[in-house]
Design a protein around this motif. Structure first.
Motif, PDB file in Angstrom:
ATOM      1  N   THR A   1       2.521   4.570  14.370  1.00  0.00           N
ATOM      2  CA  THR A   1       1.319   4.867  15.153  1.00  0.00           C
ATOM      3  C   THR A   1       0.271   5.581  14.298  1.00  0.00           C
ATOM      4  O   THR A   1      -0.934   5.287  14.375  1.00  0.00           O
ATOM      5  CB  THR A   1       1.694   5.733  16.365  1.00  0.00           C
ATOM      6  N   ALA A   2       0.735   6.506  13.484  1.00  0.00           N
ATOM      7  CA  ALA A   2      -0.202   7.231  12.619  1.00  0.00           C
ATOM      8  C   ALA A   2      -0.841   6.308  11.597  1.00  0.00           C
ATOM      9  O   ALA A   2      -2.061   6.370  11.344  1.00  0.00           O
ATOM     10  CB  ALA A   2       0.534   8.382  11.921  1.00  0.00           C
ATOM     11  N   TYR A   3      -0.061   5.411  10.985  1.00  0.00           N
ATOM     12  CA  TYR A   3      -0.605   4.488   9.982  1.00  0.00           C
ATOM     13  C   TYR A   3      -1.603   3.520  10.610  1.00  0.00           C
ATOM     14  O   TYR A   3      -2.631   3.175   9.992  1.00  0.00           O
ATOM     15  CB  TYR A   3       0.516   3.706   9.307  1.00  0.00           C
ATOM     16  N   ILE A   4      -1.291   3.046  11.812  1.00  0.00           N
ATOM     17  CA  ILE A   4      -2.223   2.138  12.492  1.00  0.00           C
ATOM     18  C   ILE A   4      -3.566   2.834  12.715  1.00  0.00           C
ATOM     19  O   ILE A   4      -4.642   2.251  12.512  1.00  0.00           O
ATOM     20  CB  ILE A   4      -1.627   1.657  13.827  1.00  0.00           C
TER      21      ILE A   4
ATOM     22  N   GLY B   1      -9.949  -0.464  11.191  1.00  0.00           N
ATOM     23  CA  GLY B   1     -11.233  -0.759  10.560  1.00  0.00           C
ATOM     24  C   GLY B   1     -11.116  -1.099   9.090  1.00  0.00           C
ATOM     25  O   GLY B   1     -12.126  -1.379   8.422  1.00  0.00           O
ATOM     26  N   TRP B   2      -9.881  -1.101   8.532  1.00  0.00           N
ATOM     27  CA  TRP B   2      -9.637  -1.428   7.130  1.00  0.00           C
ATOM     28  C   TRP B   2     -10.573  -0.654   6.189  1.00  0.00           C
ATOM     29  O   TRP B   2     -11.428  -1.237   5.519  1.00  0.00           O
ATOM     30  CB  TRP B   2      -9.766  -2.930   6.880  1.00  0.00           C
TER      31      TRP B   2
ATOM     32  N   ARG C   1      -7.446  -7.887   2.362  1.00  0.00           N
ATOM     33  CA  ARG C   1      -8.278  -6.706   2.560  1.00  0.00           C
ATOM     34  C   ARG C   1      -8.420  -5.875   1.285  1.00  0.00           C
ATOM     35  O   ARG C   1      -9.467  -5.274   1.044  1.00  0.00           O
ATOM     36  CB  ARG C   1      -7.671  -5.835   3.675  1.00  0.00           C
ATOM     37  N   TYR C   2      -7.351  -5.870   0.474  1.00  0.00           N
ATOM     38  CA  TYR C   2      -7.348  -5.029  -0.721  1.00  0.00           C
ATOM     39  C   TYR C   2      -6.864  -5.844  -1.928  1.00  0.00           C
ATOM     40  O   TYR C   2      -5.753  -5.662  -2.417  1.00  0.00           O
ATOM     41  CB  TYR C   2      -6.471  -3.797  -0.509  1.00  0.00           C
TER      42      TYR C   2
END
Length: 277
Positions: free
Chosen positions: A208-211, A216-217, A253-254
Motif C-alpha cells: 500500500t505504501a509503495y503504491i 503518477g509515476w 516508465r523508467y
C-alpha cells in the motif's frame, strides 16, 4: 361349464323336483320339519337357476359363466382392496424412508456449507485486517502542540533509518504521512515507509505504501526501486500476476533505471514466473 353337462344337471334336478309332490301325497306319520323345508327351498332355487342357465345358453349360444355367490364376490373384492392398500402402504413407507434419508443428507450438506462460509468469512476478515495500513502512531504529548517543519520531520525520520532504527523510522515516516498530507516529500516518505514495513515482512502494508509512492509515476531516483519493491511485496502476497504487471511497466516508465535495480527486477520476474517479454 359345458352345455351338455348343464342340461344333464338341470334334467336331474327337474326329475327330483317333480318327484317331490308325489311323495308329499304319500301318507306320512309326521309333516316335514323346518330343516327339510329349508332343504326343499334351496333345491327349488337351484333348479330355477339351472333352468335359467340352460334356457339362456339355448337362446344365445354363448358360453355360460356361473357367477360366484354375492358374498364370495364381495369377500374377493374386499381381499383385493386390502391387498391394494398393503401395496400402497409399502410404497408410502419406501417414499418416507427415501425422503428421510434425503433430508438427513441435506441437513449435513447445510452444516458443511455453514462451516465453509464461516471459514471463508474468517479468512476474509484476516485478509482485510492484513491489507489495512497501520494507523500512524500518536505523537508524544510534548510534540503535539508544536509540529516540526516538514523538511525537518523528513530528515529526522531518514536519519533514524540510516542508523538502523527501523521501528523508529517506521513511526517517523508514518507520522510524516499523517501530519503532512500535502508535504513536498510525501511520495518519498511513503517509499521509505514501505521500506521499513518490508523489513518486518508487513507485505500488505508495504505494498500500500509503495503504491502511494509511485502514483503518477514520479521521475525521481528512488521511483524505479519503489516499483521493484512493490512487485516483491505482491509476490510475497501470492499475487504474481499483479507483480508481473508492475514489472512490465518498469522499462516503459523508467528506461534508464540503474543496473542494480534492473537486476533485482529480473530476479523478481523469475520469482513471479512472468512470461517472457
Amino acid at each position: 361349464m359345458p352345455l351338455h353337462r348343464l342340461r344333464t344337471y338341470a334334467a336331474v334336478a327337474v326329475i327330483a323336483f317333480a318327484a317331490l309332490p308325489a311323495r308329499a301325497q304319500t301318507p306320512m306319520d309326521d309333516p316335514l320339519d323346518a330343516r327339510d323345508a329349508r332343504r326343499v327351498d334351496r333345491m327349488e332355487k337351484v333348479v330355477r337357476e339351472l333352468r335359467d342357465i340352460v334356457f339362456k345358453a339355448q337362446r344365445t349360444g354363448a358360453p355360460v359363466v356361473v357367477q360366484p355367490a354375492d358374498t364370495d364376490a364381495r369377500m374377493g373384492e374386499l381381499s383385493q382392496r386390502i391387498g391394494d392398500l398393503e401395496q400402497s402402504l409399502t410404497r408410502i413407507n419406501g417414499s418416507l424412508e427415501t425422503t428421510t434419508h434425503e433430508l438427513e443428507l441435506a441437513r449435513r450438506e447445510n452444516e458443511a456449507l455453514k462451516a465453509q462460509v464461516k471459514e471463508l468469512g474468517d479468512r476474509l476478515a484476516v485478509a482485510e485486517k492484513a491489507a489495512t495500513p497501520p494507523a500512524p502512531p500518536e505523537p508524544p504529548a510534548e510534540e503535539a502542540a508544536v509540529k516540526r517543519p516538514p523538511q525537518e520531520a523528513f530528515t529526522a525520520a531518514r536519519q533514524l533509518m540510516l542508523a538502523g532504527d527501523y521501528d523508529g523510522a517506521e513511526q517517523a515516516f508514518a507520522a510524516y504521512v499523517q501530519d503532512y498530507p500535502e508535504g513536498p516529500r510525501l511520495a518519498e516518505a511513503r517509499y521509505w515507509w514501505g521500506k521499513t514495513l518490508s523489513v518486518r515482512s508487513a507485505h500488505a502494508q508495504a505494498a500500500t505504501a509503495y503504491i502511494g509512492a509511485i502514483r503518477g509515476w514520479p521521475q525521481t531516483a528512488w521511483a524505479p526501486d519503489a516499483v521493484v519493491e512493490l512487485a516483491r511485496s505482491l509476490v510475497a502476497l501470492k499475487k504474481p500476476a499483479d507483480a508481473c504487471q508492475a514489472l512490465a511497466e518498469l522499462p516503459k516508465r523508467y528506461p534508464k533505471a540503474p543496473a542494480a535495480v534492473s537486476s533485482r527486477a529480473a530476479a523478481a520476474r523469475t520469482q513471479a514466473k512472468c512470461a517472457a517479454a
